[in-house]
Design a protein around this motif. Structure first.
Motif, PDB file in Angstrom:
ATOM      1  N   ARG A  18      64.529  -3.854 -73.282  1.00  0.00           N
ATOM      2  CA  ARG A  18      63.874  -3.296 -74.485  1.00  0.00           C
ATOM      3  C   ARG A  18      63.605  -4.378 -75.512  1.00  0.00           C
ATOM      4  O   ARG A  18      62.514  -4.449 -76.080  1.00  0.00           O
ATOM      5  CB  ARG A  18      64.803  -2.268 -75.137  1.00  0.00           C
ATOM      6  CG  ARG A  18      64.698  -0.872 -74.625  1.00  0.00           C
ATOM      7  CD  ARG A  18      65.561  -0.009 -75.567  1.00  0.00           C
ATOM      8  NE  ARG A  18      65.941   1.234 -74.973  1.00  0.00           N
ATOM      9  CZ  ARG A  18      65.151   2.308 -74.939  1.00  0.00           C
ATOM     10  NH1 ARG A  18      63.951   2.260 -75.463  1.00  0.00           N
ATOM     11  NH2 ARG A  18      65.566   3.413 -74.373  1.00  0.00           N
ATOM     12  N   GLU A  24      58.890   0.510 -69.749  1.00  0.00           N
ATOM     13  CA  GLU A  24      59.063   1.525 -68.714  1.00  0.00           C
ATOM     14  C   GLU A  24      59.478   0.836 -67.415  1.00  0.00           C
ATOM     15  O   GLU A  24      59.345  -0.381 -67.283  1.00  0.00           O
ATOM     16  CB  GLU A  24      57.772   2.337 -68.476  1.00  0.00           C
ATOM     17  CG  GLU A  24      56.617   1.585 -67.863  1.00  0.00           C
ATOM     18  CD  GLU A  24      55.948   0.607 -68.778  1.00  0.00           C
ATOM     19  OE1 GLU A  24      56.043  -0.617 -68.499  1.00  0.00           O
ATOM     20  OE2 GLU A  24      55.326   1.004 -69.779  1.00  0.00           O
ATOM     21  N   HIS A  41      67.842   6.943 -68.454  1.00  0.00           N
ATOM     22  CA  HIS A  41      67.872   8.390 -68.656  1.00  0.00           C
ATOM     23  C   HIS A  41      68.504   8.747 -70.001  1.00  0.00           C
ATOM     24  O   HIS A  41      68.003   9.602 -70.739  1.00  0.00           O
ATOM     25  CB  HIS A  41      68.659   9.019 -67.502  1.00  0.00           C
ATOM     26  CG  HIS A  41      68.854  10.486 -67.628  1.00  0.00           C
ATOM     27  ND1 HIS A  41      67.813  11.372 -67.493  1.00  0.00           N
ATOM     28  CD2 HIS A  41      69.960  11.226 -67.897  1.00  0.00           C
ATOM     29  CE1 HIS A  41      68.272  12.600 -67.667  1.00  0.00           C
ATOM     30  NE2 HIS A  41      69.573  12.539 -67.913  1.00  0.00           N
ATOM     31  N   LYS A  42      69.599   8.058 -70.336  1.00  0.00           N
ATOM     32  CA  LYS A  42      70.334   8.412 -71.556  1.00  0.00           C
ATOM     33  C   LYS A  42      69.632   7.939 -72.820  1.00  0.00           C
ATOM     34  O   LYS A  42      70.016   8.326 -73.920  1.00  0.00           O
ATOM     35  CB  LYS A  42      71.737   7.808 -71.498  1.00  0.00           C
ATOM     36  CG  LYS A  42      72.628   8.560 -70.518  1.00  0.00           C
ATOM     37  CD  LYS A  42      74.016   7.962 -70.529  1.00  0.00           C
ATOM     38  CE  LYS A  42      74.955   8.769 -69.667  1.00  0.00           C
ATOM     39  NZ  LYS A  42      76.021   7.920 -69.118  1.00  0.00           N
ATOM     40  N   THR A  43      68.643   7.076 -72.666  1.00  0.00           N
ATOM     41  CA  THR A  43      67.973   6.549 -73.869  1.00  0.00           C
ATOM     42  C   THR A  43      66.476   6.852 -73.851  1.00  0.00           C
ATOM     43  O   THR A  43      65.708   6.201 -74.562  1.00  0.00           O
ATOM     44  CB  THR A  43      68.191   5.023 -73.991  1.00  0.00           C
ATOM     45  OG1 THR A  43      67.677   4.395 -72.803  1.00  0.00           O
ATOM     46  CG2 THR A  43      69.651   4.673 -74.138  1.00  0.00           C
ATOM     47  N   ASP A  44      66.069   7.810 -73.005  1.00  0.00           N
ATOM     48  CA  ASP A  44      64.652   8.207 -72.936  1.00  0.00           C
ATOM     49  C   ASP A  44      63.715   7.035 -72.648  1.00  0.00           C
ATOM     50  O   ASP A  44      62.624   6.945 -73.197  1.00  0.00           O
ATOM     51  CB  ASP A  44      64.206   8.883 -74.241  1.00  0.00           C
ATOM     52  CG  ASP A  44      64.818  10.268 -74.353  1.00  0.00           C
ATOM     53  OD1 ASP A  44      65.035  10.894 -73.305  1.00  0.00           O
ATOM     54  OD2 ASP A  44      65.097  10.684 -75.488  1.00  0.00           O
ATOM     55  N   PHE A  45      64.156   6.157 -71.809  1.00  0.00           N
ATOM     56  CA  PHE A  45      63.306   5.041 -71.373  1.00  0.00           C
ATOM     57  C   PHE A  45      62.535   5.548 -70.150  1.00  0.00           C
ATOM     58  O   PHE A  45      63.139   5.991 -69.170  1.00  0.00           O
ATOM     59  CB  PHE A  45      64.211   3.866 -70.994  1.00  0.00           C
ATOM     60  CG  PHE A  45      63.504   2.588 -70.653  1.00  0.00           C
ATOM     61  CD1 PHE A  45      63.140   1.692 -71.658  1.00  0.00           C
ATOM     62  CD2 PHE A  45      63.231   2.266 -69.327  1.00  0.00           C
ATOM     63  CE1 PHE A  45      62.514   0.489 -71.338  1.00  0.00           C
ATOM     64  CE2 PHE A  45      62.608   1.069 -69.011  1.00  0.00           C
ATOM     65  CZ  PHE A  45      62.243   0.179 -70.014  1.00  0.00           C
ATOM     66  N   PRO A  46      61.192   5.529 -70.187  1.00  0.00           N
ATOM     67  CA  PRO A  46      60.440   6.177 -69.113  1.00  0.00           C
ATOM     68  C   PRO A  46      60.702   5.570 -67.728  1.00  0.00           C
ATOM     69  O   PRO A  46      60.716   4.347 -67.556  1.00  0.00           O
ATOM     70  CB  PRO A  46      58.975   5.963 -69.519  1.00  0.00           C
ATOM     71  CG  PRO A  46      59.022   5.686 -70.985  1.00  0.00           C
ATOM     72  CD  PRO A  46      60.324   4.994 -71.244  1.00  0.00           C
ATOM     73  N   GLN A 448      54.046  13.487 -61.618  1.00  0.00           N
ATOM     74  CA  GLN A 448      54.337  12.912 -62.940  1.00  0.00           C
ATOM     75  C   GLN A 448      53.151  13.043 -63.897  1.00  0.00           C
ATOM     76  O   GLN A 448      53.095  12.383 -64.931  1.00  0.00           O
ATOM     77  CB  GLN A 448      54.802  11.462 -62.745  1.00  0.00           C
ATOM     78  CG  GLN A 448      56.158  11.455 -62.020  1.00  0.00           C
ATOM     79  CD  GLN A 448      56.575  10.091 -61.470  1.00  0.00           C
ATOM     80  OE1 GLN A 448      57.416   9.423 -62.037  1.00  0.00           O
ATOM     81  NE2 GLN A 448      55.970   9.672 -60.377  1.00  0.00           N
TER      82      GLN A 448
END
Ligand SMILES: Cc1ncc(C[n+]2csc(CCOP(=O)(O)OP(=O)(O)O)c2C)c(N)n1
Ligand SMILES: [Mg+2]
Length: 540
Positions: A18, A24, A41-46, A448
């Protein structure tokens, strides 16, 4: 002040990713890389997943090529990594800043025969700028930061890291590295001034601009240099569209006249490879402008080859204060050749033949595509025609596989393009042979919600191989595909939609339906199998 972070290996990697502008990941599941998924998943990273690892790397490459920022593919240990190698190699040939993170069998029992235990590094090292196994959890952020800096430093390219199982699953705390930034490499001013003098003094100069001009953010500087020195510009790869087609110095068709008549050929940001007759332009002097000393050709000796930041070099050319020859007649002559070729192309693109010839498909597509549409070529002859008949009007809108020439980029590039540009038209131009490599990834796109339009030039053959083989041997083998196969119903079965087109008059409404559909849509165009792209060299 450096930030201190704590977490498992996946969390440490993601924090560093990041911080370095990765937005992504493209992946195909495997237990060895679960911690990376957990962190994302836990940080909404696509997370975008695919049906073959090759597509994950191609998708990451499309992001890197289009957005000029790092693309990320996460591949599981062993077969996940080996399936990604053609993608990495393409990125290497294309100088695309792609990071591949691999899982890896546990280091603590290396040699005992763990599942998928293999050392990836000897396989990937020749096709990456940097390849490293990270053995300690707290070293992950540093390694990620260093790998991304290497990927983004000209001459750009892919990098690879793998994490042994216990490294990525363990918890540690570590410093989060701040992105190092990439310093512009200053070119040698003497070489730049020799290049400027040569170009300005030439009677018939030509510029050919390639992918590194776009990658190096040097499109504006290219235009300034061309305008200041009044030099006609041709482009290839990601350089296409650098000058809008209506620009007085933009040329595409008069290449033969330009290269056979030129006295100075300036090649910027692309190698002197087979696409440019290996840098041999007869009596013309060659100026090769490259983004790093490593890119200087070793097989030919250009008159001068400045190396460094392309913006700096091209801006210096634009500022050249010395005498300059008048190129108006030369430009006018080339314009006559260009216009004549364009008129011939226009007639081809309007042809009412039955069966349809590829040229007509591109005639219709030129009307259907918006100026900012992303077009992607994956195939043989069908894509050669795309290169000839489609005229990108903006830079960063044309994706071809590049000099590695790997079939199968289509759906991965399409995914990366859709993720990069959610609101633009994305159009994949695919041979029916090429379709076999990645069509299953329509399922990934459907699931998707990543709509794209796929236009298949369905000639029922591996055209770029069948025609040359017949010419060489009088017969051909291993060059046939099922004629008139319904690739559109494959896409429908996978949850998308499509139709088959056999008549030229039906093309325009089919394309309209495709772009309006909002789902992955395949227009399966039955084309003339006797139509062969005219080419001098037949090996592909
Ligand atoms: C991975 C890979 N395998 C094989 C080739 C060799 N190759 C180049 S073009 C081509 C034929 C492509 O056929 P198709 O996609 O149907 O396009 P067409 O030439 O028929 O328009 C082949 C097999 C390649 N470039 N890449
Ligand atoms: Mg074909």
């Amino acid at each position: 002040m450096t930030e201190r972070i704590e977490g498992h290996g996946g969390e440490l990697a993601l924090a560093a990713l990041r911080a370095h502008g990765v937005r992504e990941m493209f992946t195909l599941s495997g237990g060895h890389v679960f911690p990376l998924y957990d962190a994302a998943h836990k940080t909404d990273f696509p997370i975008y997943d695919v049906r073959h690892e090759q597509s994950a790397v191609f998708a990451a490459e499309a992001v890197a090529k289009l957005q000029r920022r790092p693309g990320l593919a996460v591949l599981t240990a062993g077969p996940g990594v080996t399936n990604g190698i053609s993608g990495m190699t393409s990125a290497f040939f294309n100088a695309s800043p792609v990071l591949v993170l691999g899982g890896r069998a546990p280091a603590f029992r290396w040699g005992s025969g763990s599942l998928q235990e293999m050392d990836h590094l000897p396989l990937v090292a020749p096709v990456t700028k940097h390849a490293e196994t990270v053995f300690s959890t707290d070293d992950i952020p540093r390694a990620v930061g260093a790998a991304l800096t290497a990927a983004l430093t000209p001459h750009r390219g892919p990098v690879f890291l793998d994490f042994p199982l216990e490294t990525v699953f363990s918890v540690a705390d570590a410093d989060l590295p701040t992105p190092a930034g990439v310093d512009a490499v200053e070119p040698d001013p003497d070489e730049v001034s020799r290049a400027a003098t040569l170009i300005a003094g030439a009677q018939r100069p030509v510029i050919i601009a390639g992918s590194d001009v776009y990658a190096g953010n040097a499109v504006a500087a290219l235009r300034e240099a061309a305008e200041a020195l009044q030099v006609p510009v041709f482009t290839n790869g990601m350089g296409r569209g650098s000058l809008p087609p209506e620009h007085p110095l933009a040329f595409a068709k008069a290449r033969r006249a330009a290269l056979s008549g030129a006295d100075v050929v300036v090649v910027v940001g692309t190698p002197l490879d087979f696409r440019l007759s290996f840098g041999d332009f007869g009596d013309a002097k060659v100026v090769h402008i490259v983004d790093a000393p490593s890119q200087r050709a070793t097989h030919v000796q250009p008159a001068v080859a400045p190396a460094g930041d392309l913006r700096l070099i091209l801006s210096a050319l634009a500022d050249h204060a010395g005498d300059r020859a008048d190129h108006a007649d030369w430009i006018a002559d080339l314009r006559v050749a260009e216009d004549a070729a364009k008129a011939r192309d226009a007639a081809e693109m309007a042809a009412e033949t039955d069966p349809i010839r590829p040229a007509r498909i591109y005639g219709e597509l030129r009307r259907a595509l918006a100026p900012d549409a992303i077009t992607i070529g994956d195939g043989g002859d069908f894509v050669s025609y795309a290169g000839r008949y489609l005229e990108p009007s903006q830079p960063g809108t044309w994706l071809d596989p590049g000099p590695y020439g790997c079939l199968g980029t289509g759906l991965g590039y399409a995914m990366g393009a859709r993720v990069s540009h959610p609101d633009r038209q994305i159009c994949v131009l695919m041979g029916d042979g090429a379709a076999g490599f990645s069509l299953m990834d329509v399922e990934s796109l459907v699931r998707q919600k990543l709509p794209v339009v796929i236009v298949v030039g369905n000639n029922g053959i591996w055209g770029l191989e069948k025609h040359p083989m017949r010419a060489m041997y009088g017969y051909d083998v291993a060059a046939d595909l099922q004629p008139e196969l319904r690739y559109d119903t494959v896409v429908s079965a996978l949850g998308g939609a499509g139709e088959t087109v056999a008549k030229a008059a039906d093309l325009a409404p089919a394309l309209q339906r495709a772009f309006d559909s909002g789902v992955p849509y395949l227009v399966n165009v039955l084309t003339d199998p006797t139509d062969a792209y005219p080419r001098s060299s037949n090996l592909a």
